[in-house]
Design an enzyme around this catalytic site. Sequence first.
Site, PDB file in Angstrom:
ATOM      1  N   SER A 244      32.695  51.250  38.981  1.00 49.15           N
ATOM      2  CA  SER A 244      32.246  49.692  39.588  1.00 49.15           C
ATOM      3  C   SER A 244      33.587  49.379  40.635  1.00 49.15           C
ATOM      4  CB  SER A 244      31.951  48.783  38.329  1.00 49.15           C
ATOM      5  OG  SER A 244      31.356  47.899  39.126  1.00 49.15           O
ATOM      6  N   LYS A 248      35.316  51.773  43.538  1.00 50.10           N
ATOM      7  CA  LYS A 248      35.643  51.554  44.952  1.00 50.10           C
ATOM      8  C   LYS A 248      37.353  51.882  45.042  1.00 50.10           C
ATOM      9  CE  LYS A 248      32.997  47.208  44.518  1.00 50.10           C
ATOM     10  NZ  LYS A 248      31.615  47.564  44.050  1.00 50.10           N
ATOM     11  N   TRP A 335      21.470  46.804  41.344  1.00 51.45           N
ATOM     12  CA  TRP A 335      22.639  45.982  42.230  1.00 51.45           C
ATOM     13  C   TRP A 335      23.434  47.074  42.723  1.00 51.45           C
ATOM     14  CZ3 TRP A 335      23.314  41.114  43.719  1.00 51.45           C
ATOM     15  CH2 TRP A 335      24.494  40.667  43.964  1.00 51.45           C
ATOM     16  N   HIS A 385      24.790  49.765  33.959  1.00 46.05           N
ATOM     17  CA  HIS A 385      25.955  49.631  34.606  1.00 46.05           C
ATOM     18  C   HIS A 385      27.185  49.851  33.513  1.00 46.05           C
ATOM     19  CE1 HIS A 385      28.655  48.852  38.034  1.00 46.05           C
ATOM     20  NE2 HIS A 385      29.244  47.870  37.182  1.00 46.05           N
TER      21      HIS A 385
HETATM   22  C1  GTR Z   1      30.256  42.883  40.251  1.00 42.46           C
HETATM   23  C2  GTR Z   1      30.221  43.356  41.749  1.00 42.46           C
HETATM   24  C3  GTR Z   1      30.083  44.840  41.886  1.00 42.46           C
HETATM   25  C4  GTR Z   1      30.954  45.579  40.847  1.00 42.46           C
HETATM   26  C5  GTR Z   1      30.835  44.907  39.246  1.00 42.46           C
HETATM   27  C6  GTR Z   1      32.041  45.549  38.529  1.00 42.46           C
HETATM   28  O1  GTR Z   1      30.270  41.670  39.820  1.00 42.46           O
HETATM   29  O2  GTR Z   1      29.306  42.892  42.466  1.00 42.46           O
HETATM   30  O3  GTR Z   1      30.314  45.163  43.179  1.00 42.46           O
HETATM   31  O4  GTR Z   1      32.207  45.759  41.350  1.00 42.46           O
HETATM   32  O5  GTR Z   1      31.100  43.721  39.475  1.00 42.46           O
HETATM   33  O6  GTR Z   1      33.151  45.660  38.862  1.00 42.46           O
HETATM   34  O7  GTR Z   1      31.781  45.802  37.414  1.00 42.46           O
END
Ligand code: GTR
Length: 406
Positions: A244, A248, A335, A385
């Site tokens: 996540s 990045k 998402w 996720h």
């Molecule tokens: C969310 C964000 C994502 C991702 C995520 C995470 O809120 O919108 O881009 O980075 O967090 O890190 O779990």
Amino acid sequence: MAQPAFKPNYDENKMPAYTLPNVLQLPGGQPVTSAKQWSTVQRPAILQLFKEHVYGQMPGKPRVIRSVVRSVDEQALGGKAIRKQLTLFFGNGDDAPNMEILLYLPKTTKPAPVFAGLNFFGNHCVSNDPGILLSTRWLPNRNEQVVTNRATEKARGMQASRWEVEELIAHGYGTATVYYGDLEPDHATGWQTGIRTTLKDELHIAPEAWSAIGAWAWGLSRLMDYLETDPAVDAKRVMLHGHSRLGKAALWAGANDERFAMVISNDSGEGGAAIARRMFGETVERINTSFPYWFVGKFKSYNQNENAMPTDQHMLLALVAPRPLYVASAQDDQWADPKGEFLGAKEAEPVWTLFGKKGLGVSAMPSVDQPVGQTIGYHIRTGGHDITPYDWQQYIRFADKHFRKP
Ligand code: GTR
């Protein structure tokens, strides 16, 4: 006046029209025709675009980096592994900014390949091993595990399901991790206590010239600096991974620092592996609104203006070439735009081809739980996720294929 609530688009038929920048086209319009031209001209030019428009500048090392060993256990995990804990200081003196490293190594006589990545909740979150020092840093509150922004004993192993430490050791891999908040706490004013402030004079860089993702990625390169000094580690086989937001950061670190032998993006989504111009799920505007400090100021000028960006995320993935890259998605993680993550990898593929390497080797997105790829690996698994044992099985298999050739 209150802003209207953000409504993500999840309909492929409502995709805006877009044209992606071609990774193999020079600013003057001429094509990149050789690996040498990629490495000497196009790669540096694309890296520079990401610095200016997305993640900010990437400073070098501090003058002094010192590692101080906190503990070594030769009989960790029931005797199966060696556990080392160190503090890496960026400067002289006990009050120099620093980060804590947790390293598990298999018991082998040869230097071990290592998976390296940042964690979300302090090094103690990756395993129930009671020997791990409890982080004393700022942490986001969570249930009884983190109270008044400090870890409690209940925080041990709170994300153990995401780490598979024992599985890695059993396959002959070490694992190294650092809490990302050691570099910069993940909140709007975190930069004030993080390295963007504490090291600004040392690194000759203003806090706003880079970003939180930049600071986290910088920490990964410092972790690599340490790994290069540890004789038990094979620093030529360090596999960088992140989930996540930390996916990045891993991609950005892998783009900047070619010492990482392989890069894994686990559900990195917007600002990670996913094509931003698709505006599917999370968008540039949305991420800039929720997490403005993750990126540089200039990135805000692309809110609902994606077509004006000189970059898109396939270009970030291309910066990993010709090294092995793995991109993973999850079916219920819309998402993060799984299809956009696949297309990011697909659109980056011509750079691997230029190096004579096979990339994904498929033209269409594979079905769920059907991993594909040669030098670029990809899968979309069932579920949400997260990082699951299934994801780790693929990463181990992929690393074995590239780095454990008989
Ligand atoms: C969310 C964000 C994502 C991702 C995520 C995470 O809120 O919108 O881009 O980075 O967090 O890190 O779990």
